[in-house]
Design an enzyme around this catalytic site. Structure first.
Site, mmCIF file in Angstrom:
data_model
loop_
_atom_site.group_PDB
_atom_site.id
_atom_site.type_symbol
_atom_site.label_atom_id
_atom_site.label_comp_id
_atom_site.label_asym_id
_atom_site.label_seq_id
_atom_site.Cartn_x
_atom_site.Cartn_y
_atom_site.Cartn_z
ATOM 1 N N GLY A 23 -7.868 -28.986 32.506
ATOM 2 C CA GLY A 23 -8.199 -29.322 31.125
ATOM 3 C C GLY A 23 -6.977 -29.043 30.260
ATOM 4 O O GLY A 23 -5.848 -28.898 30.770
ATOM 5 N N ALA A 52 -14.018 -33.412 24.690
ATOM 6 C CA ALA A 52 -13.992 -32.880 23.322
ATOM 7 C C ALA A 52 -13.885 -34.007 22.304
ATOM 8 O O ALA A 52 -13.013 -34.869 22.406
ATOM 9 C CB ALA A 52 -12.822 -31.913 23.165
ATOM 10 N N GLY A 71 -14.601 -33.617 18.441
ATOM 11 C CA GLY A 71 -14.257 -33.323 17.048
ATOM 12 C C GLY A 71 -12.776 -33.301 16.764
ATOM 13 O O GLY A 71 -12.276 -34.085 15.940
ATOM 14 N N GLU A 130 -15.396 -29.631 9.736
ATOM 15 C CA GLU A 130 -16.502 -29.258 10.624
ATOM 16 C C GLU A 130 -17.113 -27.957 10.133
ATOM 17 O O GLU A 130 -16.599 -27.338 9.183
ATOM 18 C CB GLU A 130 -16.011 -29.130 12.073
ATOM 19 C CG GLU A 130 -15.610 -30.462 12.667
ATOM 20 C CD GLU A 130 -15.307 -30.377 14.155
ATOM 21 O OE1 GLU A 130 -16.077 -29.750 14.890
ATOM 22 O OE2 GLU A 130 -14.275 -30.926 14.562
ATOM 23 N N HIS A 172 -24.331 -25.490 20.724
ATOM 24 C CA HIS A 172 -23.991 -26.475 19.689
ATOM 25 C C HIS A 172 -25.309 -26.959 19.090
ATOM 26 O O HIS A 172 -26.249 -27.290 19.826
ATOM 27 C CB HIS A 172 -23.210 -27.638 20.310
ATOM 28 C CG HIS A 172 -22.484 -28.465 19.296
ATOM 29 N ND1 HIS A 172 -23.139 -29.234 18.369
ATOM 30 C CD2 HIS A 172 -21.158 -28.634 19.055
ATOM 31 C CE1 HIS A 172 -22.245 -29.842 17.600
ATOM 32 N NE2 HIS A 172 -21.027 -29.487 17.998
ATOM 33 N N ARG A 228 -21.783 -22.596 13.433
ATOM 34 C CA ARG A 228 -22.695 -23.168 14.437
ATOM 35 C C ARG A 228 -23.885 -22.295 14.803
ATOM 36 O O ARG A 228 -24.980 -22.792 15.022
ATOM 37 C CB ARG A 228 -21.914 -23.429 15.719
ATOM 38 C CG ARG A 228 -21.331 -24.759 15.723
ATOM 39 C CD ARG A 228 -20.626 -25.061 16.977
ATOM 40 N NE ARG A 228 -19.712 -26.124 16.600
ATOM 41 C CZ ARG A 228 -18.665 -26.485 17.306
ATOM 42 N NH1 ARG A 228 -18.393 -25.897 18.441
ATOM 43 N NH2 ARG A 228 -17.913 -27.464 16.892
ATOM 44 N N HIS A 274 -22.918 -24.976 24.821
ATOM 45 C CA HIS A 274 -21.672 -25.699 24.541
ATOM 46 C C HIS A 274 -20.422 -24.925 24.945
ATOM 47 O O HIS A 274 -19.480 -25.506 25.483
ATOM 48 C CB HIS A 274 -21.628 -26.001 23.046
ATOM 49 C CG HIS A 274 -20.437 -26.796 22.601
ATOM 50 N ND1 HIS A 274 -20.137 -28.037 23.122
ATOM 51 C CD2 HIS A 274 -19.471 -26.534 21.669
ATOM 52 C CE1 HIS A 274 -19.037 -28.502 22.534
ATOM 53 N NE2 HIS A 274 -18.604 -27.604 21.662
ATOM 54 N N ARG A 332 -17.504 -19.032 17.869
ATOM 55 C CA ARG A 332 -16.244 -19.757 17.653
ATOM 56 C C ARG A 332 -16.329 -20.709 16.469
ATOM 57 O O ARG A 332 -17.317 -21.445 16.314
ATOM 58 C CB ARG A 332 -15.888 -20.553 18.917
ATOM 59 C CG ARG A 332 -14.682 -21.456 18.732
ATOM 60 C CD ARG A 332 -14.254 -22.076 20.036
ATOM 61 N NE ARG A 332 -15.234 -22.965 20.600
ATOM 62 C CZ ARG A 332 -15.431 -24.224 20.233
ATOM 63 N NH1 ARG A 332 -14.728 -24.750 19.249
ATOM 64 N NH2 ARG A 332 -16.329 -24.959 20.852
ATOM 65 N N SER A 386 -11.218 -24.294 19.715
ATOM 66 C CA SER A 386 -11.103 -24.126 21.169
ATOM 67 C C SER A 386 -9.875 -24.837 21.715
ATOM 68 O O SER A 386 -9.122 -24.273 22.519
ATOM 69 C CB SER A 386 -12.349 -24.631 21.885
ATOM 70 O OG SER A 386 -12.638 -25.933 21.459
HETATM 71 C C1 SIN Z 1 -17.724 -31.075 18.018
HETATM 72 O O1 SIN Z 1 -17.093 -32.126 17.990
HETATM 73 O O2 SIN Z 1 -18.705 -30.856 17.318
HETATM 74 C C2 SIN Z 1 -17.309 -30.021 18.997
HETATM 75 C C3 SIN Z 1 -15.998 -29.500 18.668
HETATM 76 C C4 SIN Z 1 -15.879 -28.071 19.102
HETATM 77 O O3 SIN Z 1 -16.575 -27.639 20.014
HETATM 78 O O4 SIN Z 1 -15.125 -27.339 18.458
#
Ligand code: SIN
Length: 515
Positions: A25, A57, A59, A125, A241, A289, A350, A385, A390
């Site tokens: 990854g 991934a 976001g 976010e 998540h 989150r 998540h 987090r 991440s």
């Molecule tokens: C997301 O796109 O909601 C996940 C991104 C993340 O886990 O930071």
């Protein structure tokens, strides 16, 4: 138990590398690219480079590069999200060094999305007080980043890649790491001698019935490190998540509706169409989150429904198609047009905040064993987090681990060959691994989810311990065996850690004050 292999394991080949990186990854690939080109480096992947949480991934990557942003503001949001449990030194390194790693990604041709002036397009976010997240391919940041890095990796003479290779064990003695034993897809076992092993195997999604992680996320690197004697910490902090796409036919690896959808105006509503996060937190749908996940679980508890909705129908279809092409198309395949229909969602496993304990250079307590990315606990995330930190952590701490190896690499391997004959024998056996894995997933999803309690955790521990004991009493050289053993090892460790923390903090929420 020290090893999953036994005296019976037939090792057919032995070879040697300066650095072995387990996992392909973002953390693994970026670490490899930062290894000194004079050192030979082998990357191992259980499947291929397109099968990792990084690849999935959506976001983006958070970094303080917007004109009105600063590392200090990024640090503050990270620590608020992490409920103050963060290692401040690690966070400071993350937010201060991260921007230059984004510059490196640009130089490595990661095609970040830009605005009409050719500047980064920033999205927002949960938990961020501003637009701070850069992204690529709309909502395909991971895929675009890994593709670009994989291309560069392929051109590096010192880096080799072995796909379909499953880590069984890390071999170490009192002086440190000696190598790894892996099983290739054709069932051959190889021993790779090395002074430096970097664990970048990602998360533990397959401990749960449904997760956003790929099917390979069975905690292999964490479990092998535990067997080798490394410490793990903060492992009870698991991020759920808030918005996995709800699917009645859940199959273990589920699709995510990125938080960026809420960042671009998506609202969370119940089946009556009412918003329920307003009043729970000042950032409402964009609260950290853990808070949104609990908000949804409580709302579902009240209504008796299995899912809530994200409503992004206020945005034009053309905007949604361009900004969220992956989500738009995946939802269409479920008969949901996100421009017209609300998207059914529910919390889903998540991310693992804790993991193999490391210092600020990725060093574990075993000399020569490093960890980075989701498998590691650098302490940056604390108890929860912050969104899109991440991928940033993969970059900053993957690079730092490689730089440490470059600086302190001790030259040719001098330790004696590992002798399989020295291992104690275990009787060969076979168990119904599919069934055992399902039992653990049920227990973890029921008792070690968003809201936990002492009695539930005790039940889970008792039953998972029994499964673990059955598994460790036999030897089987199949991948199914080691994966199930790893799932049991990590699940047991998580539940034990959760029971040791009666108070609620961040993602670890205990009912009745842990009594
Ligand atoms: C997301 O796109 O909601 C996940 C991104 C993340 O886990 O930071």
């Amino acid at each position: 138990m020290n090893y999953a292999i036994s005296r019976d394991t037939k090792i057919t080949k032995t070879y040697e590398y300066d650095v072995v990186i387990v996992g392909a990854g973002l953390a693994g690939l970026y670490a490899a690219l930062n290894v000194d080109e004079r050192l030979s480096c082998l990357i191992l992947a259980k499947e291929n480079m397109d099968c990792s949480s990084s690849w999935l991934a959506q976001g983006g990557i958070a970094a303080a590069i917007n004109h009105d942003d600063t590392p200090q503001l990024h640090l503050e949001d990270t620590v608020v999200a992490g409920a103050g449990e963060n290692n401040m030194e690690a966070v400071s390194i993350l937010v201060n060094e991260g921007p230059s790693d984004i510059e490196t990604l640009v130089k490595l041709n990661v095609p970040f999305d830009v605005d009409e002036y050719g500047e980064f397009h920033f999205t927002r976010e949960g938990g961020h007080n501003m637009r701070r997240v850069v992204h690529a391919g709309g909502d395909a940041t991971g895929r675009e980043t890994i593709r670009a890095l994989a291309y560069v990796v392929a051109g590096r003479e010192n880096i080799s890649f072995s796909g379909h290779t499953c880590l069984f064990d890390i071999i170490a003695d009192g002086n440190g790491v000696e190598g790894v034993v892996v099983r290739l897809f054709d069932s051959e076992f190889h021993y790779i001698k090395t002074n430096n092993v970097v664990i970048a195997t990602g998360g533990i999604g397959q401990l749960y019935k449904s997760s956003t992680n790929p099917i390979v996320a069975t905690g292999d690197g964490i479990a092998a490190s535990i067997r080798a004697g490394a410490s793990v910490s903060n492992i009870e902090f698991i991020q759920f998540h808030p918005t996995g796409l709800w699917d009645s036919a859940s199959n273990g690896s589920e699709f995510l509706i990125s938080e960026a959808v809420r960042g671009e105006g998506g609202l969370l509503v119940n089946t009556e169409g009412e918003r329920f996060m307003v009043g729970v937190h000042e950032l409402a749908e964009l609260a950290p989150r853990d808070i949104v996940a609990r908000g949804i679980v409580r709302e579902l508890g009240k209504s008796g429904e299995s899912f809530a909705y994200i409503d992004i129908t206020s945005k034009p279809e053309e905007f949604l198609k361009k900004r969220f092409p992956t989500i738009y198309n995946e939802c269409l395949s479920y008969g949901i047009n996100i421009a017209h229909d609300k998207i059914p969602v529910s919390p889903i496993q998540h991310y693992l905040m804790g993991g193999i304990e490391t210092d600020l250079n990725g060093c574990t307590k075993i000399y020569g064993l490093f960890a980075c990315g989701e498998a590691a606990n650098t302490g940056v995330h604390g108890a929860n987090r912050l969104a899109s930190n991440s991928m940033l952590e993969c970059l900053v701490f993957g690079r730092r681990a490689a730089q440490y190896i470059n600086k302190y690499h001790s030259g040719p391997i001098s330790h004696d060959d590992f002798n399989i004959e020295d291992l104690p024998p275990r009787p060969r056996g076979k168990l119904d691994y599919k069934q055992l894995r399902k039992q653990i997933q049920e227990l973890m999803s029921q008792h070690c989810f968003v809201i936990r309690n002492k009695a539930g955790l005790q039940t889970a521990l008792e039953q998972i311990s029994k499964i673990y004991s059955k598994l460790e009493s036999i030897y089987d050289d199949s991948t199914e065996y080691v994966e199930t053993l790893n799932i049991a090892t990590v699940a047991k460790t998580i539940v034990e850690a959760a029971l040791k923390r009666p108070e609620s903090i961040g993602s670890h929420y205990m009912e009745n004050k842990g009594k």
